[in-house]
Write a protein that holds these residues in place. Structure first.
Motif, short mmCIF file in Angstrom:
data_model
loop_
_atom_site.label_atom_id
_atom_site.label_comp_id
_atom_site.label_asym_id
_atom_site.label_seq_id
_atom_site.Cartn_x
_atom_site.Cartn_y
_atom_site.Cartn_z
N VAL A 108 103.65 -15.56 67.30
CA VAL A 108 104.07 -16.94 67.55
C VAL A 108 105.51 -16.91 68.04
O VAL A 108 106.38 -16.32 67.38
N GLN A 109 105.77 -17.53 69.20
CA GLN A 109 107.09 -17.43 69.83
C GLN A 109 107.52 -18.77 70.44
O GLN A 109 106.71 -19.67 70.62
N TRP A 110 108.81 -18.84 70.77
CA TRP A 110 109.33 -20.00 71.49
C TRP A 110 110.44 -19.54 72.43
O TRP A 110 111.01 -18.46 72.28
N LYS A 111 110.76 -20.39 73.41
CA LYS A 111 111.89 -20.14 74.29
C LYS A 111 112.25 -21.43 75.01
O LYS A 111 111.49 -22.40 74.99
N ARG A 112 113.41 -21.45 75.65
CA ARG A 112 113.73 -22.51 76.58
C ARG A 112 113.09 -22.20 77.92
O ARG A 112 112.93 -21.03 78.28
N ALA A 113 112.74 -23.23 78.66
CA ALA A 113 112.08 -23.02 79.95
C ALA A 113 112.96 -22.23 80.90
O ALA A 113 112.47 -21.48 81.74
N SER A 114 114.27 -22.39 80.77
CA SER A 114 115.20 -21.71 81.67
C SER A 114 115.42 -20.24 81.31
O SER A 114 116.06 -19.50 82.05
N SER A 115 114.87 -19.81 80.17
CA SER A 115 115.05 -18.43 79.71
C SER A 115 113.80 -17.61 79.97
O SER A 115 112.69 -18.14 79.97
N SER A 116 113.97 -16.32 80.18
CA SER A 116 112.83 -15.42 80.34
C SER A 116 112.52 -14.67 79.05
O SER A 116 111.58 -13.88 78.99
N THR A 117 113.29 -14.93 78.00
CA THR A 117 113.14 -14.21 76.74
C THR A 117 112.48 -15.08 75.68
O THR A 117 112.98 -16.15 75.33
N TRP A 118 111.33 -14.61 75.19
CA TRP A 118 110.64 -15.29 74.12
C TRP A 118 111.21 -14.84 72.78
O TRP A 118 111.43 -13.65 72.57
N ILE A 119 111.42 -15.79 71.87
CA ILE A 119 111.95 -15.51 70.54
C ILE A 119 110.79 -15.55 69.54
O ILE A 119 110.07 -16.54 69.45
N THR A 120 110.60 -14.46 68.81
CA THR A 120 109.49 -14.37 67.88
C THR A 120 109.77 -15.16 66.60
O THR A 120 110.80 -14.98 65.96
N LEU A 121 108.84 -16.04 66.26
CA LEU A 121 108.94 -16.84 65.04
C LEU A 121 108.12 -16.25 63.90
O LEU A 121 108.51 -16.34 62.73
N ALA A 122 106.98 -15.64 64.23
CA ALA A 122 106.13 -15.06 63.19
C ALA A 122 105.18 -14.05 63.82
O ALA A 122 104.80 -14.19 64.99
N VAL A 123 104.81 -13.05 63.04
CA VAL A 123 103.79 -12.07 63.42
C VAL A 123 102.81 -11.99 62.25
O VAL A 123 103.19 -11.59 61.15
N HIS A 124 101.57 -12.38 62.50
CA HIS A 124 100.57 -12.41 61.43
C HIS A 124 99.58 -11.26 61.62
O HIS A 124 98.96 -11.13 62.68
N GLY A 125 99.41 -10.44 60.59
CA GLY A 125 98.42 -9.38 60.63
C GLY A 125 97.03 -9.97 60.50
O GLY A 125 96.77 -10.80 59.62
N LEU A 126 96.12 -9.59 61.38
CA LEU A 126 94.76 -10.12 61.40
C LEU A 126 93.78 -9.21 60.69
O LEU A 126 92.57 -9.41 60.79
N GLY A 127 94.26 -8.19 60.00
CA GLY A 127 93.39 -7.26 59.29
C GLY A 127 92.50 -7.96 58.29
O GLY A 127 92.99 -8.74 57.46
N GLY A 128 91.20 -7.70 58.36
CA GLY A 128 90.26 -8.35 57.45
C GLY A 128 89.95 -9.75 57.91
O GLY A 128 90.53 -10.26 58.86
N SER A 129 89.00 -10.38 57.26
CA SER A 129 88.65 -11.75 57.58
C SER A 129 89.17 -12.66 56.48
O SER A 129 89.40 -12.22 55.36
N GLY A 130 89.37 -13.91 56.80
CA GLY A 130 89.92 -14.80 55.79
C GLY A 130 89.89 -16.25 56.24
O GLY A 130 89.53 -16.56 57.37
#
Length: 205
Positions: A108-130
């Motif tokens: 999950v990321q965000w950035k300003r439209a004028s920027s080429s760099t995405w800033i990471t807000l969260a990384v969720h491991g998808l291992g297993g079902s839930g």
């Protein structure tokens, strides 16, 4: 007269003191629309097959496997505005699409439209079902009071039937409170003193 002076003073103070306001909604999507290979509502799609990024059972589906970093992505590229707002917060529900390996992730990321760099807000491991999990993240001070916020969800998985489901996306912010300038506060004080002086003279007379 004392009662009148008190009412006037309270009215003047109320004009200068900002009351707390509830969070304003910048963008929201619960994906509650018919199944479709096109997400709609301003979302941009990156996918291999036409149905990898899609609306399925009232949720956003991200499902893919490509020999690249981004397997499937949905980005809200409409230039979301937080002008006049601070404390920008992103809330969303997420769940693994199928049973996955421990190294499969949802980003999950965000950035300003004028920027080429995405800033990471969260990384969720998808291992297993839930089941679905609700996550709330702050975009930080850089996202306050700007006119071109973009957000995106994307997966990196190892099998073609793996991915993630997203639901109830909401981007909110708190209205920026206007703090009276020192000169305005001084003027307020002089006005209150004047009211008090007039009240005192009338009582003596």
């Amino acid at each position: 007269m004392n009662k009148l002076w008190g009412v006037l003073a309270a009215g003047v103070l109320a004009a200068f003191v900002a009351s707390p306001a509830s969070a304003a909604i910048i963008f929201q999507d619960n994906f509650n629309r018919p199944n479709s290979n096109t997400v709609g509502n301003g979302w941009s799609e990156v996918e291999n097959d036409a149905n990898d990024v899609a609306i399925v059972n009232g949720r956003l589906q991200l499902r893919d496997f490509l020999p690249t970093t981004i397997d499937a992505a949905a980005s809200q590229l409409g230039g979301l505005s937080s002008v006049g707002l601070t404390n920008i917060t992103l809330t969303y529900d997420w769940a693994p699409l199928t049973a996955s390996e421990s190294n499969d992730v949802l980003n999950v990321q965000w950035k300003r439209a004028s920027s080429s760099t995405w800033i990471t807000l969260a990384v969720h491991g998808l291992g297993g079902s839930g089941s679905f999990t609700t996550n709330v993240v702050s975009l930080g001070a850089a996202a306050a009071n700007v006119s071109n916020i973009q957000i995106r969800f994307w997966t990196n998985v190892s099998q073609s039937d793996e991915g993630a489901l997203i639901d109830n996306v909401k981007l909110t912010g708190d209205p920026i409170r206007v703090v009276p300038e020192p000169a305005s506060m001084a003027l307020l004080g002089v006005g209150l003193l004047g009211l008090g002086y007039l009240n005192r003279r009338r009582r003596i007379a």
